[in-house]
Design an enzyme around this catalytic site. Structure first.
Site, PDB file in Angstrom:
ATOM      1  N   CYS A 149      36.902  38.407  34.503  1.00 35.88           N
ATOM      2  CA  CYS A 149      36.664  39.750  33.484  1.00 35.88           C
ATOM      3  C   CYS A 149      36.681  41.030  34.107  1.00 35.88           C
ATOM      4  O   CYS A 149      36.489  42.151  34.009  1.00 35.88           O
ATOM      5  CB  CYS A 149      36.055  39.317  32.564  1.00 35.88           C
ATOM      6  SG  CYS A 149      34.538  39.076  32.617  1.00 35.88           S
ATOM      7  N   HIS A 286      30.736  39.842  29.873  1.00 36.88           N
ATOM      8  CA  HIS A 286      32.168  40.215  29.401  1.00 36.88           C
ATOM      9  C   HIS A 286      32.530  41.706  30.447  1.00 36.88           C
ATOM     10  O   HIS A 286      32.024  42.730  29.164  1.00 36.88           O
ATOM     11  CB  HIS A 286      32.315  39.675  28.330  1.00 36.88           C
ATOM     12  CG  HIS A 286      33.796  39.446  27.951  1.00 36.88           C
ATOM     13  ND1 HIS A 286      34.609  38.890  29.067  1.00 36.88           N
ATOM     14  CD2 HIS A 286      34.516  39.616  28.214  1.00 36.88           C
ATOM     15  CE1 HIS A 286      35.826  38.903  28.983  1.00 36.88           C
ATOM     16  NE2 HIS A 286      36.056  39.338  27.796  1.00 36.88           N
ATOM     17  N   ASN A 306      41.292  43.807  26.098  1.00 31.63           N
ATOM     18  CA  ASN A 306      40.402  42.198  26.791  1.00 31.63           C
ATOM     19  C   ASN A 306      41.437  42.129  27.523  1.00 31.63           C
ATOM     20  O   ASN A 306      42.622  42.036  27.704  1.00 31.63           O
ATOM     21  CB  ASN A 306      40.323  40.833  25.511  1.00 31.63           C
ATOM     22  CG  ASN A 306      38.889  40.336  26.015  1.00 31.63           C
ATOM     23  OD1 ASN A 306      38.866  40.252  26.752  1.00 31.63           O
ATOM     24  ND2 ASN A 306      38.943  39.873  25.350  1.00 31.63           N
TER      25      ASN A 306
END
Length: 338
Positions: A149, A286, A306
Site C-alpha cells: 500500500c 495503511h 484505496n
C-alpha cells in the site's frame, strides 16, 4: 494516533462468545447472517468469493470460525451507524480472515514522524473538491495479498501531480518502488516517507507500469538508463495536520492528491458510506491516496482512494468524516513536487 476508541477490546470480547472447541461440529447452515441485506450462510460466502477449501477440512473449519467472528463485528460496528450516510459494515472478501491475518497481509505501512503543520490555512476554499473531476487520478488498483500500500500511495500521488502539470495521466510502476526502495521491505511493508526520500535522493525516474508491471510480490530491482522515459520526484513535504484538517483541505487543493498513513483495522469489514466512529486502534498501518473532500452535506468527509480493488468499499474508495482526525487521517500527510 489520537481519538482512540474501545473498538478492538470490544471486538476481542465479542470473539470469545463462541468457543473454538464448540464450533467445529456446527453445520454451516447454522451460521446464517445478513450478507449485505440478504440471508446467506458460509457456503454462500464461499461460492460468492470462490473459496476452494474442502468442506469440513481444517481450513474450512478455521475459516468458518473467522467468518462467524466477522458477523459479530459487523453487528457491533453497525450499531453506531444509524444516520443514512453512515458507514456500513458486512460480509466482503476479507470475512474469512482473522483480524491478525488481515493486518499481516494488507496493513503493512509504517509511519515516520511528520512535523506539525505550521503554515496558514487557505481562505476561500470550495465546498467540494475532487481531483477526479480534473481527470488526473488513475483508476483504483489492487495490491492483492502484498503489503505494498505504501508504494501505491506514493506512485498514485506522483502520477497525479505529473498529470496536473500538463502531462497525460499515465500509470507509473508500483513494482519499481516495491523492488528498488531499499530502505523499505517490499511486500512485507514500508513507509511512504522513506520511499519519497529514496526517490528524491537518488533521482530515480518512475517508469511506466507497462515497462515494469506489478506482480504482487517483491522482486529484484531492475535498473533503467537515465535516457529512459519516466518521472522524477524533486521534493516532497510530510506534515501532521492533527487539529488542522481545514488547512489540510487547502493543502490538497494546492498540492494535488496526498499520500496519507491511516489506521485501517476496521476497514476489513467496510462496505461503504462515511466512517464516523470506531476507526482508531492507536496504530498507523495503511497508506492511501487522499483525492478530495465534500463539506456540503450533514457529514463533511474526505474522499480517499484505496488499493484493494473496485469491489471494496465505495467502488474502491472510502469516505472519512472530516474533523477529529478519524482513522488518523491527518497524522502523516505527504505532498509530492516534480
Amino acid at each position: 494516533m489520537r481519538g482512540g476508541h474501545p473498538y478492538l477490546v470490544l471486538i476481542a470480547a465479542a470473539s470469545t462468545l463462541v468457543s473454538p472447541l464448540c464450533c467445529h461440529n456446527v453445520r454451516s447452515e447454522d451460521t446464517r447472517t445478513q450478507f449485505n441485506g440478504s440471508a446467506v450462510d458460509f457456503d454462500s460466502f464461499r461460492e460468492q468469493f470462490h473459496r476452494t477449501y474442502a468442506v469440513n477440512g481444517e481450513a474450512f473449519n478455521r475459516r468458518r470460525l473467522h467468518f462467524q467472528d466477522a458477523t459479530k463485528r459487523h453487528a457491533y460496528l453497525n450499531a453506531f451507524s444509524t444516520a443514512p450516510q453512515s458507514a456500513k459494515y458486512g460480509v466482503n472478501r476479507f470475512s474469512d480472515l482473522s483480524q491478525q491475518e488481515f493486518r499481516d497481509l494488507y496493513l503493512r505501512a509504517s509511519a515516520d514522524g511528520a512535523s506539525l503543520f505550521s503554515g496558514q490555512k487557505t481562505e476561500g476554499l470550495p465546498d467540494t473538491f475532487d481531483w477526479r473531476d480534473k481527470a488526473v487520478v488513475a483508476p483504483v488498483q489492487n495490491q492483492e495479498a502484498c503489503g505494498s500500500c505504501w508504494a501505491f500511495s506514493v506512485v498514485g500521488a506522483t502520477q497525479s501531480v505529473h498529470a496536473i502539470g500538463g502531462s497525460q495521466l499515465e500509470l507509473l510502476s508500483v513494482q519499481q518502488v516495491l523492488d528498488c526502495s531499499f530502505r523499505n521491505n517490499g511486500c512485507s511493508g514500508g513507509s511512504t516517507v522513506q520511499a519519497l526520500n529514496w526517490l528524491t535522493k537518488t533521482r530515480v525516474k518512475l517508469v511506466p507500469q507497462s515497462d515494469y508491471p506489478y506482480k504482487a510480490k517483491t522482486g529484484i530491482c531492475h535498473f533503467f538508463s537515465q535516457s529512459h522515459g519516466g518521472v522524477a520526484v524533486k521534493n516532497f513535504t510530510a506534515h501532521d495536520f492533527s487539529g488542522q484538517e481545514e488547512a489540510m483541505m487547502g493543502h490538497l487543493v494546492e498540492r494535488g492528491p496526498l499520500a496519507a498513513i491511516v489506521d485501517a483495522v476496521s476497514w476489513q469489514d467496510y462496505l461503504g458510506g462515511i466512517i464516523q466512529h470506531h476507526c482508531s486502534s492507536q496504530w498507523s498501518n495503511h497508506a492511501v491516496l487522499l483525492v478530495g473532500y465534500n463539506t456540503v452535506g450533514d457529514i463533511p468527509y474526505w474522499i480517499v482512494q484505496n488499493s484493494w480493488g473496485t469491489t471494496w468499499g465505495n467502488e474502491g474508495y472510502v469516505y472519512i468524516k472530516i474533523g477529529g482526525n478519524l482513522c488518523g487521517i491527518a497524522d502523516s500527510v505527504a505532498a509530492v513536487f516534480l
